[in-house]
Design an enzyme around this catalytic site. Structure first.
Site, mmCIF file in Angstrom:
data_model
loop_
_atom_site.group_PDB
_atom_site.id
_atom_site.type_symbol
_atom_site.label_atom_id
_atom_site.label_comp_id
_atom_site.label_asym_id
_atom_site.label_seq_id
_atom_site.Cartn_x
_atom_site.Cartn_y
_atom_site.Cartn_z
ATOM 1 N N CYS A 113 0.834 -1.032 0.078
ATOM 2 C CA CYS A 113 0.304 -0.403 -0.154
ATOM 3 C C CYS A 113 0.979 1.271 0.312
ATOM 4 O O CYS A 113 0.501 1.813 -0.411
ATOM 5 C CB CYS A 113 -0.635 -0.118 0.910
ATOM 6 S SG CYS A 113 -1.826 -1.290 1.061
ATOM 7 N N HIS A 253 -3.567 6.813 3.093
ATOM 8 C CA HIS A 253 -3.670 5.464 2.366
ATOM 9 C C HIS A 253 -4.766 4.879 2.708
ATOM 10 O O HIS A 253 -6.293 5.023 3.858
ATOM 11 C CB HIS A 253 -2.857 3.922 3.039
ATOM 12 C CG HIS A 253 -3.615 3.171 3.036
ATOM 13 N ND1 HIS A 253 -3.804 2.656 1.563
ATOM 14 C CD2 HIS A 253 -3.871 2.054 3.340
ATOM 15 C CE1 HIS A 253 -3.422 1.992 1.109
ATOM 16 N NE2 HIS A 253 -4.226 1.497 1.697
ATOM 17 N N ASN A 283 -9.854 -1.001 -0.387
ATOM 18 C CA ASN A 283 -8.205 -0.474 -0.823
ATOM 19 C C ASN A 283 -8.050 -1.475 -1.848
ATOM 20 O O ASN A 283 -7.951 -2.498 -1.602
ATOM 21 C CB ASN A 283 -7.596 -1.391 0.821
ATOM 22 C CG ASN A 283 -6.047 -1.058 0.765
ATOM 23 O OD1 ASN A 283 -5.838 -0.529 -0.149
ATOM 24 N ND2 ASN A 283 -6.165 -1.977 2.249
HETATM 25 N N1 ACO Z 1 -18.973 -9.947 8.192
HETATM 26 C C1 ACO Z 1 -19.456 -9.278 8.905
HETATM 27 N N2 ACO Z 1 -18.829 -10.645 9.923
HETATM 28 C C2 ACO Z 1 -17.607 -10.221 9.620
HETATM 29 C C3 ACO Z 1 -16.754 -10.456 8.355
HETATM 30 C C4 ACO Z 1 -17.891 -9.560 7.077
HETATM 31 N N3 ACO Z 1 -17.297 -9.350 6.280
HETATM 32 N N4 ACO Z 1 -15.237 -10.012 8.777
HETATM 33 C C5 ACO Z 1 -14.927 -10.664 10.206
HETATM 34 N N5 ACO Z 1 -16.470 -10.739 10.913
HETATM 35 C C6 ACO Z 1 -16.680 -10.965 11.869
HETATM 36 C C7 ACO Z 1 -14.915 -12.117 12.379
HETATM 37 O O1 ACO Z 1 -15.323 -13.839 12.214
HETATM 38 C C8 ACO Z 1 -15.180 -11.794 14.661
HETATM 39 O O2 ACO Z 1 -16.609 -12.531 14.471
HETATM 40 P P1 ACO Z 1 -16.286 -13.064 15.884
HETATM 41 O O3 ACO Z 1 -16.761 -12.204 16.995
HETATM 42 O O4 ACO Z 1 -17.585 -14.356 15.853
HETATM 43 O O5 ACO Z 1 -15.288 -14.230 15.693
HETATM 44 C C9 ACO Z 1 -16.349 -10.704 14.272
HETATM 45 O O6 ACO Z 1 -16.822 -9.862 13.053
HETATM 46 C C10 ACO Z 1 -15.204 -9.666 14.731
HETATM 47 O O7 ACO Z 1 -13.756 -9.491 13.407
HETATM 48 P P2 ACO Z 1 -12.837 -9.110 13.897
HETATM 49 O O8 ACO Z 1 -11.481 -9.043 13.186
HETATM 50 O O9 ACO Z 1 -12.453 -8.753 15.802
HETATM 51 O O10 ACO Z 1 -12.886 -7.002 13.467
HETATM 52 P P3 ACO Z 1 -12.585 -5.706 13.639
HETATM 53 O O11 ACO Z 1 -13.251 -5.035 14.120
HETATM 54 O O12 ACO Z 1 -10.839 -6.796 13.880
HETATM 55 O O13 ACO Z 1 -12.319 -5.570 11.915
HETATM 56 C C11 ACO Z 1 -11.680 -5.225 10.386
HETATM 57 C C12 ACO Z 1 -11.571 -6.220 10.711
HETATM 58 C C13 ACO Z 1 -12.590 -4.340 9.766
HETATM 59 C C14 ACO Z 1 -10.304 -6.440 9.516
HETATM 60 C C15 ACO Z 1 -10.000 -4.878 10.810
HETATM 61 O O14 ACO Z 1 -9.536 -5.484 11.855
HETATM 62 C C16 ACO Z 1 -9.111 -4.270 10.134
HETATM 63 O O15 ACO Z 1 -9.784 -3.238 9.279
HETATM 64 N N6 ACO Z 1 -8.089 -4.123 9.728
HETATM 65 C C17 ACO Z 1 -6.990 -3.253 9.205
HETATM 66 C C18 ACO Z 1 -7.124 -4.501 8.116
HETATM 67 C C19 ACO Z 1 -7.084 -3.631 6.823
HETATM 68 O O16 ACO Z 1 -7.451 -2.740 5.991
HETATM 69 N N7 ACO Z 1 -5.641 -4.424 5.550
HETATM 70 C C20 ACO Z 1 -5.982 -3.225 4.397
HETATM 71 C C21 ACO Z 1 -3.697 -3.810 4.034
HETATM 72 S S1 ACO Z 1 -3.053 -2.541 5.011
HETATM 73 C C22 ACO Z 1 -3.582 -1.135 5.228
HETATM 74 O O17 ACO Z 1 -3.873 -0.912 3.995
HETATM 75 C C23 ACO Z 1 -3.265 -0.288 6.058
#
Ligand code: ACO
Length: 326
Positions: A113, A253, A283
Site C-alpha cells: 500500500c 492511505h 483498498n
Molecule cells: N462480515 C461480518 N462479520 C465479519 C466480517 C464480515 N465481512 N469479517 C469478519 N467478521 C466477524 C469476525 O468473524 C468476528 O466474528 P467473531 O467475533 O464471531 O469471531 C467479528 O466479525 C469481529 O471480527 P474482528 O476481526 O474482530 O473485526 P474488527 O473490528 O477487527 O474489524 C477489520 C476487522 C475490518 C478487518 C479490521 O481489523 C481492519 O480494518 N483491519 C485493517 C485491515 C486492513 O485495512 N488491511 C488492509 C491492508 S493494510 C493497510 O492497507 C493499512
C-alpha cells in the site's frame, strides 16, 4: 546541484464494474451495515476476469501523459508499483512499456500500500539528480485476482484500480519536497500471499489450502497502521518545521475509514482536512495514494500553493510520508 522536482501530469483508471456491499451479502455471510461500520467501504471496482494489471496501468498512464501534454517518447523511465503483477516475472512495467509504445527502461516496485510513494520517491531522486528527465510512475492493482472470495474477513476490503503521475523538473508548482520511507520486515507475516514464491512452492496442496490468496491479521495491522502513519506524519512535519495548520489536506492511505479517522485523531488533524475516497473504491493498495491525490486535485480540495501530506502504510511492513507543495 539538485533540480526541483514536480508532478507534471496525473491520470487515473477505475474499472466500470462496481461490487457493492449488497452484492457481497449474496457471496459471503456479511451485511452492508457490518462493512460500513467496520470499514466505511460502500463499493469497490473490479477489473473483468482475465484483465491484467498492466491494462489498468496503461490506461492511467495514457491519461497522465495527456494531462502533461506528453507522448510515450518523452518518458525516460517507467516505474510500476504493484503487488498484483501480471506475472511474478517479467516486470509489469515492461509489459506497460510495450503496450504504451515507449522505449525507455522499466521496472516494478513492490511496497504494497506504500507502493506509489516508494516509486515516487525513486523517481524524485532520478529527476533531482538529472539521471532521467521525465519518469512515469504508476500504482496499479488487480487485487481481485488474489482475494479469497469465500473469506468474508478480507474479501470486503479490497478493490482494483490504477493511477499514474509524470514526475519531472517542476514547472508550475506541484513540487515534491520530500518523501520519508520506512520498513519493518519483522512484521512481514501480518499481511502476505503465502504460496507461489520460492519459500512455499506452488503445489496441489497449496492450491487446496487456498494459500495463493491474501492472508491478513486485521487487528494487528489496524493498530500498527495507526501508529506508523501517525508517527510518520509528525516526523515529516518536524523535519520541515511545519505544523498541522500549515497543511491544507492530509491524504492517508485509503484502507479503512476507522484507520483514517484514528490517524487524524493521533496527529490532531480535523476530518474536514482529511481526504477520503475509500467508500467508493475499497483498498486499492499501490494505486490508493495516487488515485486519492489525483481526485483531491480534480475536485478542487487542493489549490496552488497548498501544502499536502500523503501518508501510506502497507504489507512489508512499509510506510511513507510525502510533503508536496501544490
Ligand atoms: N462480515 C461480518 N462479520 C465479519 C466480517 C464480515 N465481512 N469479517 C469478519 N467478521 C466477524 C469476525 O468473524 C468476528 O466474528 P467473531 O467475533 O464471531 O469471531 C467479528 O466479525 C469481529 O471480527 P474482528 O476481526 O474482530 O473485526 P474488527 O473490528 O477487527 O474489524 C477489520 C476487522 C475490518 C478487518 C479490521 O481489523 C481492519 O480494518 N483491519 C485493517 C485491515 C486492513 O485495512 N488491511 C488492509 C491492508 S493494510 C493497510 O492497507 C493499512
Amino acid at each position: 546541484m539538485t533540480i526541483p522536482v514536480g508532478i507534471l501530469g496525473l491520470g487515473t483508471f477505475l474499472p466500470d464494474k462496481r461490487l457493492t456491499n449488497a452484492d457481497l451479502e449474496k457471496m459471503v455471510e456479511t451485511t452492508d451495515e457490518w462493512i460500513i461500520s467496520r470499514t466505511g467501504i460502500r463499493e469497490r471496482r473490479l477489473a473483468g476476469k482475465g484483465v491484467p494489471t498492466s491494462e489498468l496501468a496503461v490506461e492511467a498512464a495514457r491519461r497522465a501523459l495527456k494531462d502533461a501534454g506528453l507522448t510515450p517518447a518523452d518518458i525516460g523511465l517507467i516505474i510500476v508499483a504493484t503487488i498484483s503483477p501480471d506475472m511474478i516475472f517479467p516486470a509489469t512495467a515492461c509489459i506497460v512499456q510495450y503496450k504504451l509504445g515507449a522505449e525507455c527502461p522499466a521496472y516494478d516496485i513492490s511496497a504494497a500500500c506504500s507502493g506509489f510513494p516508494f516509486a515516487m520517491s525513486a523517481a524524485h531522486s532520478y529527476v533531482a539528480s538529472g539521471m532521467y528527465e521525465r519518469v512515469l510512475v504508476i500504482g496499479a492493482e488487480v487485487l481481485s485476482a488474489f482475494i479469497d472470495w469465500t473469506d468474508r474477513s478480507t474479501c470486503v476490503l479490497f478493490g482494483d484500480g490504477a493511477g499514474a503521475a509524470i514526475i519531472a523538473p517542476a514547472e508550475n508548482g506541484r513540487l515534491i519536497i520530500d518523501t520519508q520511507l520506512g520498513s519493518s520486515g519483522k512484521h512481514a507475516d501480518l499481511l502476505k500471499l503465502p504460496a507461489g514464491g520460492s519459500a512455499m512452492r506452488a503445489s496441489e496442496e497449496t492450491v487446496r489450502e487456498r494459500l495463493h490468496f491474501l492472508k491478513m491479521d486485521g487487528k494487528e495491522i489496524f493498530k500498527l497502521a495507526v501508529r506508523y502513519m501517525g508517527d510518520a506524519v509528525l516526523k515529516l512535519l518536524k523535519t520541515h518545521n511545519l505544523n498541522l495548520d500549515d497543511i491544507r489536506l492530509l491524504i492517508p492511505h485509503q484502507a479503512n475509514l476507522r484507520i483514517i479517522s484514528a490517524v487524524a485523531d493521533r496527529v490532531g488533524m480535523p476530518m474536514e482536512r482529511v481526504f477520503v475516497n475509500v467508500d467508493k473504491y475499497g483498498n486499492m493498495s499501490s494505486a490508493a495514494s495516487i488515485v486519492a491525490l489525483a481526485e483531491a486535485a480534480q475536485c478542487g480540495k487542493i489549490k496552488s500553493g497548498d501544502y499536502v501530506v500523503l501518508v501510506a502504510f502497507g504489507a512489508g511492513l512499509t510506510w511513507s510520508a510525502s510533503l508536496i507543495k501544490w
